[in-house]
Design an enzyme around this catalytic site. Sequence first.
Site, short mmCIF file in Angstrom:
data_model
loop_
_atom_site.label_atom_id
_atom_site.label_comp_id
_atom_site.label_asym_id
_atom_site.label_seq_id
_atom_site.Cartn_x
_atom_site.Cartn_y
_atom_site.Cartn_z
CE LYS A 110 41.57 36.10 -3.85
NZ LYS A 110 40.66 35.94 -2.78
N GLY A 139 35.06 41.28 -2.11
CA GLY A 139 34.00 40.39 -1.61
C GLY A 139 32.61 40.93 -1.91
CB ILE A 141 32.58 46.17 -1.56
CG1 ILE A 141 32.98 45.85 -0.13
CG2 ILE A 141 32.34 47.65 -1.72
CD1 ILE A 141 34.29 46.50 0.28
N GLY A 192 39.77 32.90 11.94
CA GLY A 192 39.46 32.37 10.61
C GLY A 192 39.63 33.39 9.50
CG ASP A 206 43.96 38.57 -1.43
OD1 ASP A 206 43.36 37.69 -2.07
OD2 ASP A 206 43.38 39.50 -0.83
CE LYS A 210 40.85 40.21 -2.82
NZ LYS A 210 40.84 40.12 -1.35
P1 NAP Z 1 37.00 26.72 -0.44
O1 NAP Z 1 36.21 26.94 0.79
O2 NAP Z 1 38.36 26.14 -0.32
O3 NAP Z 1 36.12 25.78 -1.40
C1 NAP Z 1 36.60 25.27 -2.60
C2 NAP Z 1 35.55 24.33 -3.19
O4 NAP Z 1 35.95 23.98 -4.50
C3 NAP Z 1 35.36 23.04 -2.40
O5 NAP Z 1 34.00 22.67 -2.37
C4 NAP Z 1 36.16 22.02 -3.21
O6 NAP Z 1 35.62 20.70 -3.17
C5 NAP Z 1 36.00 22.55 -4.61
N1 NAP Z 1 37.15 22.21 -5.45
C6 NAP Z 1 38.41 22.61 -5.31
N2 NAP Z 1 39.19 22.10 -6.27
C7 NAP Z 1 38.38 21.34 -7.04
C8 NAP Z 1 38.58 20.54 -8.19
N3 NAP Z 1 39.79 20.42 -8.75
N4 NAP Z 1 37.51 19.92 -8.73
C9 NAP Z 1 36.30 20.03 -8.18
N5 NAP Z 1 36.03 20.78 -7.09
C10 NAP Z 1 37.06 21.42 -6.52
O7 NAP Z 1 37.15 28.07 -1.27
P2 NAP Z 1 36.35 29.44 -1.07
O8 NAP Z 1 36.88 30.17 0.11
O9 NAP Z 1 34.90 29.19 -1.17
O10 NAP Z 1 36.85 30.28 -2.35
C11 NAP Z 1 36.40 29.99 -3.64
C12 NAP Z 1 36.83 31.09 -4.60
O11 NAP Z 1 36.26 32.32 -4.19
C13 NAP Z 1 38.34 31.34 -4.67
O12 NAP Z 1 38.67 31.71 -5.99
C14 NAP Z 1 38.54 32.51 -3.73
O13 NAP Z 1 39.69 33.28 -4.04
C15 NAP Z 1 37.28 33.31 -4.01
N6 NAP Z 1 36.87 34.21 -2.93
C16 NAP Z 1 36.71 33.72 -1.68
C17 NAP Z 1 36.29 34.58 -0.68
C18 NAP Z 1 36.05 34.05 0.71
O14 NAP Z 1 35.63 34.84 1.57
N7 NAP Z 1 36.29 32.77 0.99
C19 NAP Z 1 36.05 35.94 -0.96
C20 NAP Z 1 36.22 36.38 -2.27
C21 NAP Z 1 36.62 35.52 -3.26
P3 NAP Z 1 35.56 19.83 -1.82
O15 NAP Z 1 34.48 20.47 -0.98
O16 NAP Z 1 35.22 18.47 -2.24
O17 NAP Z 1 36.92 19.97 -1.21
N1 HSE Z 2 42.06 36.48 1.93
C1 HSE Z 2 41.24 37.60 1.58
C2 HSE Z 2 41.32 38.67 2.66
C3 HSE Z 2 39.77 37.22 1.41
O1 HSE Z 2 41.92 38.48 3.72
O2 HSE Z 2 40.78 39.75 2.41
C4 HSE Z 2 39.46 36.63 0.08
O3 HSE Z 2 39.63 37.57 -0.97
#
Ligand code: NAP
Ligand code: HSE
Length: 432
Positions: A110, A139, A141, A192, A206, A210
């Site tokens: 986002k 997420g 939805i 978490g 955030d 969105k």
């Molecule tokens: P995360 O758990 O921090 O994972 C990030 C991953 O990307 C890790 O595997 C990391 O590698 C890799 N990475 C980061 N920088 C990198 C780079 N420069 N080169 C290569 N690999 C790299 O993040 P996440 O929570 O999965 O979120 C990912 C995306 O989804 C974000 O844009 C977030 O806003 C979006 N999102 C997340 C959620 C959620 O519930 N978490 C919901 C909606 C959208 P390493 O493992 O080696 O550190």
């Molecule tokens: N940090 C966001 C939330 C989740 O609390 O809803 C990822 O979009």
Amino acid sequence: MNEESMVKEINIALLGLGTVGMGVYKLVQRRKNQLPKKLGCSVKVKRILVRNASKIRDGVDNDLITDSWDDILSDDSIDIVVEVMGGLEPAGTYIKQALDAGKNVVTANKDLIAVEGHELLVRAAEQKCDLLYEASVGGGIPVLRPLKQCLAGNAIDTVLGIVNGTTNYILTRMTEDGMEFDEALAKATDLGYAEADPTADIEGLDAGRKLAIMASIAFNSVVTFENVHTEGITRITSTDIRYADAMDCVIKLLAVGKEEDGQISVNVYPMLVPKNHPMASVNDSFNAVFVHGDAVDDAMFYGRGAGELPTASAVMGDIIDISRNLLQNCTGRVGCTCYRNLPIKPLGEVKNCYFFRLQVEDKPGTLASISSVFSQHNVSIKQVIQKPAKKHGSELVVVTDFVKEKDFTKTLEALKHMSMVYEISSVIRVYA
Ligand code: NAP
Ligand code: HSE
């Protein structure tokens, strides 16, 4: 479905194997047997880009892991790049290079889409590629595809979101358990929900990103994050929540997108929401998006706004959609739908009702003097509650009728200069 199409394989590359990437990886494995029957092709994770390639990743074939983007960019067999690493860079560069190389892209990012979404969609269209980002809002939805496709026959005038799970969880704990903000934030961190640095969540950033993404689609006009006014929930107290309850309202962090008078207003702030509005019952870390269109009337989407598998669910939907387009040779079918160029309504022109709480001197004439300041600024009062204050004086709670933000601000300024007004303890808009 003929035998020939059954054997085709779509190769995907994951950029990132964190929360979302791991969820996508698991879901691809879980659907392995069904996808060929459902789609007419199989979907295979061909490569996974990470930052630290030497980290042990349980349940993942180590041969897939790389820390070299070029391994993916130069692999012509990769059809879809799934960017789930986050951040503006290098994610933005990788997406542009992937599109320029004719690869389709799915992203959950986002931060990037809220800033560069339009440019990236134009780039995708030039290559006749798909760029899908369902997981970037709400997420798991389904919101963006319904807005862009299922509701395409509507003139949409309102998009209202509870699109941040962390703040919704905090406000729910403050409402249901009487916690103060700091205690509820600590609980969200323990569970978490909140990040180590929760600023983007609690300050409304955030949700603002969105909202920019949703508003662009809903109003067919480019809206970026810098167009969105954002306020967070750090100043909300349990006292405000108790007053809201007494007024049959709850306090929610709302992302409010409206098209009015040929302008778009996009604002994120905490609001009092009447308990009989469907958004009032969206609790804990759940998200919801409420839409009003001229044909569909009211529609609401509800579910889990984050987390490994809910977010992977949305990413997987995009992968499957693109796979279907690849099979039919029709990628790039639905691109940017921003054909209008509507101006953003300045915050000062936005009309709301306001709840505000003042500590005032307890003597005859105070209420009359305060009321006269309101009438001087043409602000009509809907409700007043007066209670003895804890220390000295009185606590006054005033709810206004609809007033332009700029006129309300002038009223507040005038009140601040009155000697009988000790403190303005809170100001919260009311969704009406
Ligand atoms: P995360 O758990 O921090 O994972 C990030 C991953 O990307 C890790 O595997 C990391 O590698 C890799 N990475 C980061 N920088 C990198 C780079 N420069 N080169 C290569 N690999 C790299 O993040 P996440 O929570 O999965 O979120 C990912 C995306 O989804 C974000 O844009 C977030 O806003 C979006 N999102 C997340 C959620 C959620 O519930 N978490 C919901 C909606 C959208 P390493 O493992 O080696 O550190
Ligand atoms: N940090 C966001 C939330 C989740 O609390 O809803 C990822 O979009």
